[in-house]
Every structure is written in structure tokens, then in C-alpha cells.
Scaffold this active site. Sequence first.
Site, mmCIF file in Angstrom:
data_model
loop_
_atom_site.group_PDB
_atom_site.id
_atom_site.type_symbol
_atom_site.label_atom_id
_atom_site.label_comp_id
_atom_site.label_asym_id
_atom_site.label_seq_id
_atom_site.Cartn_x
_atom_site.Cartn_y
_atom_site.Cartn_z
ATOM 1 N N GLY A 1 2.278 10.847 9.790
ATOM 2 C CA GLY A 1 2.237 10.521 8.370
ATOM 3 C C GLY A 1 3.471 9.757 7.961
ATOM 4 O O GLY A 1 3.461 8.531 7.837
ATOM 5 N N SER A 2 4.571 10.472 7.801
ATOM 6 C CA SER A 2 5.813 9.825 7.401
ATOM 7 C C SER A 2 6.448 9.017 8.527
ATOM 8 O O SER A 2 7.377 8.254 8.286
ATOM 9 C CB SER A 2 6.817 10.884 6.917
ATOM 10 O OG SER A 2 6.338 11.530 5.747
ATOM 11 N N TRP B 1 -6.535 10.716 5.838
ATOM 12 C CA TRP B 1 -6.212 10.422 4.446
ATOM 13 C C TRP B 1 -6.377 8.929 4.146
ATOM 14 O O TRP B 1 -5.536 8.320 3.494
ATOM 15 C CB TRP B 1 -4.810 10.900 4.077
ATOM 16 C CG TRP B 1 -4.657 12.383 4.160
ATOM 17 C CD1 TRP B 1 -3.866 13.093 5.021
ATOM 18 C CD2 TRP B 1 -5.351 13.353 3.368
ATOM 19 N NE1 TRP B 1 -4.025 14.442 4.819
ATOM 20 C CE2 TRP B 1 -4.924 14.637 3.807
ATOM 21 C CE3 TRP B 1 -6.289 13.275 2.330
ATOM 22 C CZ2 TRP B 1 -5.411 15.809 3.246
ATOM 23 C CZ3 TRP B 1 -6.773 14.442 1.778
ATOM 24 C CH2 TRP B 1 -6.328 15.693 2.224
ATOM 25 N N CYS C 1 2.806 -4.045 2.825
ATOM 26 C CA CYS C 1 1.683 -3.637 1.974
ATOM 27 C C CYS C 1 1.995 -2.325 1.259
ATOM 28 O O CYS C 1 1.671 -2.153 0.069
ATOM 29 C CB CYS C 1 0.415 -3.501 2.799
ATOM 30 S SG CYS C 1 -0.032 -4.980 3.741
ATOM 31 N N ARG D 1 3.444 1.137 -3.486
ATOM 32 C CA ARG D 1 4.484 1.980 -4.081
ATOM 33 C C ARG D 1 4.915 1.443 -5.434
ATOM 34 O O ARG D 1 5.185 2.213 -6.361
ATOM 35 C CB ARG D 1 5.696 2.059 -3.135
ATOM 36 C CG ARG D 1 5.440 2.875 -1.881
ATOM 37 C CD ARG D 1 6.509 2.637 -0.822
ATOM 38 N NE ARG D 1 6.328 3.516 0.318
ATOM 39 C CZ ARG D 1 6.990 3.398 1.466
ATOM 40 N NH1 ARG D 1 7.871 2.418 1.632
ATOM 41 N NH2 ARG D 1 6.763 4.255 2.450
ATOM 42 N N GLU E 1 2.209 7.225 0.200
ATOM 43 C CA GLU E 1 3.092 6.047 0.157
ATOM 44 C C GLU E 1 4.565 6.443 0.210
ATOM 45 O O GLU E 1 5.416 5.826 -0.408
ATOM 46 C CB GLU E 1 2.839 5.181 -1.097
ATOM 47 C CG GLU E 1 1.404 5.017 -1.519
ATOM 48 C CD GLU E 1 0.527 4.323 -0.510
ATOM 49 O OE1 GLU E 1 0.998 4.039 0.595
ATOM 50 O OE2 GLU E 1 -0.648 4.095 -0.817
ATOM 51 N N PHE F 1 17.186 10.005 9.110
ATOM 52 C CA PHE F 1 15.767 10.329 9.239
ATOM 53 C C PHE F 1 15.503 11.263 10.415
ATOM 54 O O PHE F 1 14.486 11.932 10.453
ATOM 55 C CB PHE F 1 14.947 9.039 9.429
ATOM 56 C CG PHE F 1 14.939 8.180 8.205
ATOM 57 C CD1 PHE F 1 13.974 8.363 7.231
ATOM 58 C CD2 PHE F 1 15.897 7.196 8.006
ATOM 59 C CE1 PHE F 1 13.952 7.568 6.098
ATOM 60 C CE2 PHE F 1 15.896 6.411 6.876
ATOM 61 C CZ PHE F 1 14.918 6.597 5.907
#
Length: 390
Positions: free
Chosen positions: A143-144, A168, A244, A249, A369, A389
Site C-alpha cells: 500500500g504505502s 482497493w 498521477c 492528492r 493517496e 521511511f
Amino acid sequence: MDAEVSDPSDLISFNALLTDEEAAARDRVREFVRAEIKPNIARWYEEARFPLEIVPELGRLGLLGMHLSGYGCAGRSAVEYGLAGAELEAGDSGLRTFVSVQGSLAMSAISKHGSDDQKEEWLPRMAAGEAIGCFGLTEPTAGSDPGAMRTFARRDGADWLLSGSKRWIGLASVAQVAVIWAQTDDGVRGFVVPTSSPGFTATPIEPKLSMRASIQCDVRLDDVRLPASAVLPGAVGLRGPFSCLNEARYGIIWGAMGAARDAFEDALAYSKERLQFGRTLAGYQLTQEKLVNMALEINKGFLLALHLGRLKDAGQLAPHQVSVGKLNNCREAIEICREARTILGGNGITLDYSPLRHANNLESVRTYEGTDEVHTLILGQQLTGVAAFR
């Protein structure tokens, strides 16, 4: 329009910052939402149904890919796109999400990175609402961290074979075309995939507590065979999908404040009518404090959105500034909607009123997003120069 009547939360004459063209574009969308969406949204939300019947009207209003130019797209400014997004999300997050997935993700990917043939085949129909698109990046275990995606495209003669899974993915079960991102031997590439392709399967995710008047899906790709012409020629690596995502966002920055404003307006109107201990709720100091605090954050949120929109129109918007808007406005909007619900008391948990519906939706909006955590780390890196991160 009279600003005092149309925007009860406006304490700063926000309309004075807009051009006549921008205000007119906003008002067209506002009238559509008032006439076509608000009378029906509680039923659609309860039924967990996205109203596909409104898609052609969204096309006629020029809202699909409205910030893109050519191929039937409206070519409107970033500020106009943002104002439209705020009005759509004042109706429901699912509406703005549809416009975002269609325009800022699927259409934007084809417009930014596609071949002339891909643009000619898909963009005019998508702009008119005659074809729906989806954007497949997120996976069940990525996801992230999209760089960890496992979906892979391998060459098979002149063709590609695409295999993997996505999760999703908005609109996938009703889309005619999907932009799918996959690992290849040469890095991440984007593919334009007709959803009628053998091996492409989209299954709506149900049941949901949020974004009920919207469609999100699991997607399976089982050796989907694609011609060489399916590759997006202008996108190599994660910069392609990220370009994109930043478009989407940006729309959220405005949309979240539209939801907050609508929740505030419901609470304000209710407070002027509901009697407690012989007087209206609006006459109590604690209620007025809640209303003032909500209005202040709505005004600040719209000012931030407008500033970022002006930067975007000038070609000066930096990626970390998108994170400022997305993180701040989602965080504030969800608190506003929750506070608005408290003014409504027990009645606020029904679908007769919008605040809790908006709050539930915003749980998704603040997650997709880029989560709060991801945007916090983007801004932390901007401030410190250290990427944290991992």
C-alpha cells in the site's frame, strides 16, 4: 451568489479571492449537487450503491478530466478543478472519488504518459462519461510502499503477460479500461488494459463502513495477454504513477474541506432550530465555541487549498506542498465532522444528517493517496533532510 447565504462558514469573504469564472464554475457544480445528489445520497449510502446513472451528467458538466487539455477534456484551471472537487465532496466523498479516479488517475496517466493512439482511443470517451477507467497501483501487501509491488509483466514474443493482484482499486468492476502498474525486467511500467481482457477479474470489496456510495475492488490478473502497444511509453519507474497520485492528492485538499463545510452547515442549521432548556442550542456558549472553531478551520483550509491551487496553476507547486495540504485538511476535516455530530446529539447518528457520513468517508480519504504517516514523513524529510521511511 450571496456569500453569506451560500457559505455560512465564510468569515473572511473568500468569494472575493475568486475570479467571476471560478465562482461560476463552482456554482454550476454546487447547483448540480444540491439538485441531484443531496436528495438521494442517504439512500445511495444506505444501499452501498454508486449511482452510475449520473456519470453522463458529470461528463456533460465537463468534470471528467476537467484539468486536462485536448481530446475532449475541458482544460480548466487547477483552482476550478479544486472548487468543483469541494462541491462534489460536500455531496459525498464517493462523488469526488469517482471524478478523481477517472480524471486525476486513469485519464491523467494516459494523458501524461500515453501514446497518441492511446489518448485518441480512450480520453474522448472517458471525458464524456461513455467509458470508465480505473488505476491499479495498490496491492494487498504493497500500500504505502508501491515499490514492493509483486504484479509482474513479462514478455512473451511481441506480447506481454501480466499477472498479479491489486486491492482497493476504485471503479474496477464497472470500468472499461484499467491503467495497471507492474514490475518488469526494466523497472515499473504502466499498461492500458481493457477490462474485457481474458484473465482480468474485479470483485467489489464488501461490506464497508466507509465510502459506501462508492466502488472499490480487488483485482486479479491471471496471465492477461497484452500487445506491445498497451505499454504507456512515457512512464518508466515509480515517477509515472506518483505524478498521477499527486494530481489526486491535490483534489483531496479541496474535497475534504467541502465535506467539512457541509457537516458544519448541517450542525449550524440544527443548532438554530433544536430547543434545549427553553432556548435553541445556538444560544449556548459551548455550542457557539464549537461552531466558531469549526468555521475557523474551514476558512484556513480553503485558504490553504486556494494558495496551493494558485501555485499549481503557475507551475510552481512542489510535491511536499501537496503533502501539507492533504495532511492538514484531511486531519482537520475529520475532526470538524466529528464535532459537528456532537451538536446533533443522538440524531447525528442517522442518515438524516451528513456529519457522521462525512466523518466515516474521511477515514478512507485520509488513508488513500498517502496515509497521515506517509505525508508526515515526507514533510519530516523536507524539514530535516533525513528520510525516515525505513
